[in-house]
Write a protein that holds these residues in place. Structure first.
Motif, PDB file in Angstrom:
ATOM      1  N   LEU A  12       0.826  -1.211   0.000  1.00 37.82           N
ATOM      2  CA  LEU A  12       0.000   0.000   0.000  1.00 37.82           C
ATOM      3  C   LEU A  12       0.863   1.265   0.000  1.00 37.82           C
ATOM      4  N   VAL A  13       1.968   1.252   0.771  1.00 43.62           N
ATOM      5  CA  VAL A  13       2.898   2.400   0.787  1.00 43.62           C
ATOM      6  C   VAL A  13       3.541   2.580  -0.585  1.00 43.62           C
ATOM      7  N   THR A  14       3.956   1.474  -1.208  1.00 47.34           N
ATOM      8  CA  THR A  14       4.565   1.521  -2.545  1.00 47.34           C
ATOM      9  C   THR A  14       3.593   2.117  -3.556  1.00 47.34           C
ATOM     10  N   ASP A  86       2.273   3.758 -19.637  1.00 47.63           N
ATOM     11  CA  ASP A  86       2.911   2.436 -19.759  1.00 47.63           C
ATOM     12  C   ASP A  86       3.575   2.048 -18.439  1.00 47.63           C
ATOM     13  N   SER A  87       4.243   3.043 -17.830  1.00 45.44           N
ATOM     14  CA  SER A  87       4.909   2.796 -16.551  1.00 45.44           C
ATOM     15  C   SER A  87       3.885   2.470 -15.462  1.00 45.44           C
ATOM     16  N   GLU A  88       2.772   3.221 -15.463  1.00 47.88           N
ATOM     17  CA  GLU A  88       1.712   2.969 -14.476  1.00 47.88           C
ATOM     18  C   GLU A  88       1.103   1.588 -14.666  1.00 47.88           C
ATOM     19  N   ASN A  93       0.621  -3.905 -12.860  1.00 46.59           N
ATOM     20  CA  ASN A  93       0.752  -5.354 -13.089  1.00 46.59           C
ATOM     21  C   ASN A  93       1.640  -5.995 -12.031  1.00 46.59           C
ATOM     22  N   ASP A  94       2.750  -5.307 -11.682  1.00 41.44           N
ATOM     23  CA  ASP A  94       3.643  -5.824 -10.636  1.00 41.44           C
ATOM     24  C   ASP A  94       2.916  -5.890  -9.298  1.00 41.44           C
ATOM     25  N   ILE A  95       2.151  -4.845  -8.988  1.00 41.40           N
ATOM     26  CA  ILE A  95       1.412  -4.796  -7.729  1.00 41.40           C
ATOM     27  C   ILE A  95       0.349  -5.904  -7.687  1.00 41.40           C
ATOM     28  N   ILE A  96      -0.321  -6.082  -8.828  1.00 43.17           N
ATOM     29  CA  ILE A  96      -1.363  -7.131  -8.899  1.00 43.17           C
ATOM     30  C   ILE A  96      -0.743  -8.510  -8.660  1.00 43.17           C
ATOM     31  N   ARG A  97       0.428  -8.759  -9.281  1.00 39.75           N
ATOM     32  CA  ARG A  97       1.105 -10.059  -9.079  1.00 39.75           C
ATOM     33  C   ARG A  97       1.483 -10.241  -7.609  1.00 39.75           C
ATOM     34  N   ALA A  98       1.995  -9.143  -6.991  1.00 41.47           N
ATOM     35  CA  ALA A  98       2.394  -9.217  -5.581  1.00 41.47           C
ATOM     36  C   ALA A  98       1.174  -9.459  -4.686  1.00 41.47           C
ATOM     37  N   LEU A  99       0.081  -8.773  -5.001  1.00 43.94           N
ATOM     38  CA  LEU A  99      -1.146  -8.947  -4.220  1.00 43.94           C
ATOM     39  C   LEU A  99      -1.720 -10.354  -4.373  1.00 43.94           C
ATOM     40  N   GLU A 100      -1.690 -10.864  -5.604  1.00 42.94           N
ATOM     41  CA  GLU A 100      -2.187 -12.230  -5.840  1.00 42.94           C
ATOM     42  C   GLU A 100      -1.359 -13.242  -5.060  1.00 42.94           C
ATOM     43  N   ASP A 101      -0.026 -13.048  -5.053  1.00 42.20           N
ATOM     44  CA  ASP A 101       0.873 -13.939  -4.319  1.00 42.20           C
ATOM     45  C   ASP A 101       0.593 -13.850  -2.818  1.00 42.20           C
TER      46      ASP A 101
END
Length: 396
Positions: A12-14, A86-88, A93-101
């Protein structure tokens, strides 16, 4: 705090840090794009006025070149916005992968806790666990442990809900960003098409002007004669001012020094002498825009602007001279201590010689030639040295 909860807080901070940085960059790009669109609007008006009186003139060529420059900046702004999106999208996508994990781990931990709770939920097992305590203190500790375990299980469920909610929000956010990106890509394609059309127009004007070599050379000769008269006028004024300074009293000299110092301190802060326009010819030596092998030397800058535009004094001073030069119109020269500012190409003059003038005071109105070009010749001198006005004026 559990490892799962720490992971949620970190994510959430990231998210907050990245979104704040991206929003700041987007706001800056959108501001630049808006400013560029306003400049394009101004240049289009100048281009329209110029091309109405005569097609394929040097004034029209200068205006088209400026439009190409502004169009390139607009396209670059759009590309910058696309890069941020694109960066967002990549970050999301990175955040979604981390959240899914994290969600998988939380659910796994929660499942293990439920299994353990079901085993311990048997009343016989619970009573056996409590009454097998070796002391009253140990019994109390086991009771507290069972309460804490139940509370932990509840918190774990809340964490799962929180992560799932955050995950859903980012999935929706990424769809919004993809829609924005597609809109911007369509806009970029349209503006690139406009840029190609402007470049084609530029080539057409250049080819047309190349066929008018004799006329261009004749016009250039007339301009050179007018500039030579202006240069002679400035030289005479500078010589007169230096002679007057040598005879001045100490009090007068101190006033000149103070005004010169104030002028110098405002470098890069001076307002432009016209409210709208662009530099159509820069300071110093440069190639003629059409005639090959011809070098032009400019002691100032030419600013192409709108018809009937008012010309303003850039700093307080005293009108030193007003003169009329054939083909160039009226010229107003203002002294600011050791400095002179020159405003050539006026059809009307609102001031008189010896008059004190203030910053941004209207001193005249621009002259438009037979080709519909409204262009101010603006110069700055320190004693006998010609200075590049673009290094003194604030960005326009």
């Amino acid at each position: 705090m559990s490892a799962g909860k720490l992971a949620v807080v970190y994510i959430l901070v990231t998210i907050c840090c990245f979104q704040a940085s991206a929003q700041k960059s987007k706001n800056q790009l959108q501001k630049e794009k808006q400013q560029n669109l306003e400049k394009i609007k101004e240049t289009e008006k100048i281009l329209s006025e110029t091309s109405t009186k005569k097609k394929n003139s040097l004034g029209e060529l200068n205006a088209v070149k400026q439009r190409i420059h502004e169009q390139e900046q607009l396209v670059n702004s759009i590309k910058g916005e696309v890069r941020i999106l694109d960066s967002e999208i990549g970050e999301n996508n990175d955040i979604i992968r981390a959240l899914e994990d994290d969600l998988r781990k939380l659910k796994k931990e929660y499942a293990a806790m439920l299994f353990a709770a079901q085993k311990a939920n048997n009343s016989t097992t619970r009573l056996t666990f409590l009454f097998s305590a070796e002391s009253f203190d140990q019994l109390i500790m086991r009771l507290r442990y069972m309460e804490q375990y139940s509370e932990t299980r509840k918190l774990q469920g809340e964490q799962i809900e929180k992560v799932a909610e955050t995950l859903g929000g980012h999935v929706r956010e990424i769809e919004v960003r993809r829609t924005e990106k597609n809109t911007l890509l369509s806009e970029e394609e349209k503006e690139n098409e406009n840029l190609d059309n402007l470049r084609k127009k530029q080539n057409t004007i250049v080819k047309s002007l190349e066929k008018e070599e004799k006329k261009l050379k004749k016009d250039l000769d007339a301009t050179k004669k007018a500039v030579a008269q202006l240069d002679k006028l400035i030289e005479d004024i500078i010589r007169e001012e230096m002679e007057r300074a040598s005879r001045s009293s100490k009090k007068t000299t101190e006033a000149v020094v103070a005004l010169s110092s104030s002028f110098e301190q405002n470098k890069n802060k001076f307002p432009w002498p016209v409210s709208s326009g662009f530099v159509s010819q820069k300071f110093g030596r440069q190639n003629h825009p059409v005639l090959k092998g011809i070098i032009i030397n400019n002691n100032g800058v030419n600013i192409q602007t709108k018809e009937d535009e008012k010309v303003k004094c850039i700093f307080e001073g005293e009108v030193s001279r007003i003169a009329f030069i054939q083909t160039m119109g009226n010229t107003v020269i203002i002294k600011h201590g050791d400095y002179l500012t020159v405003y050539a190409g006026l059809k009307e003059v609102f001031v008189r010689s010896g008059q004190k003038v203030n910053t941004n005071q209207d001193i005249g109105r621009i002259f438009s030639n037979s080709e519909g070009v409204s262009e101010l010749r603006f110069q700055i001198f320190k004693n006998t040295t010609a200075l590049d006005p673009q290094t003194w004026l604030k960005n326009m």
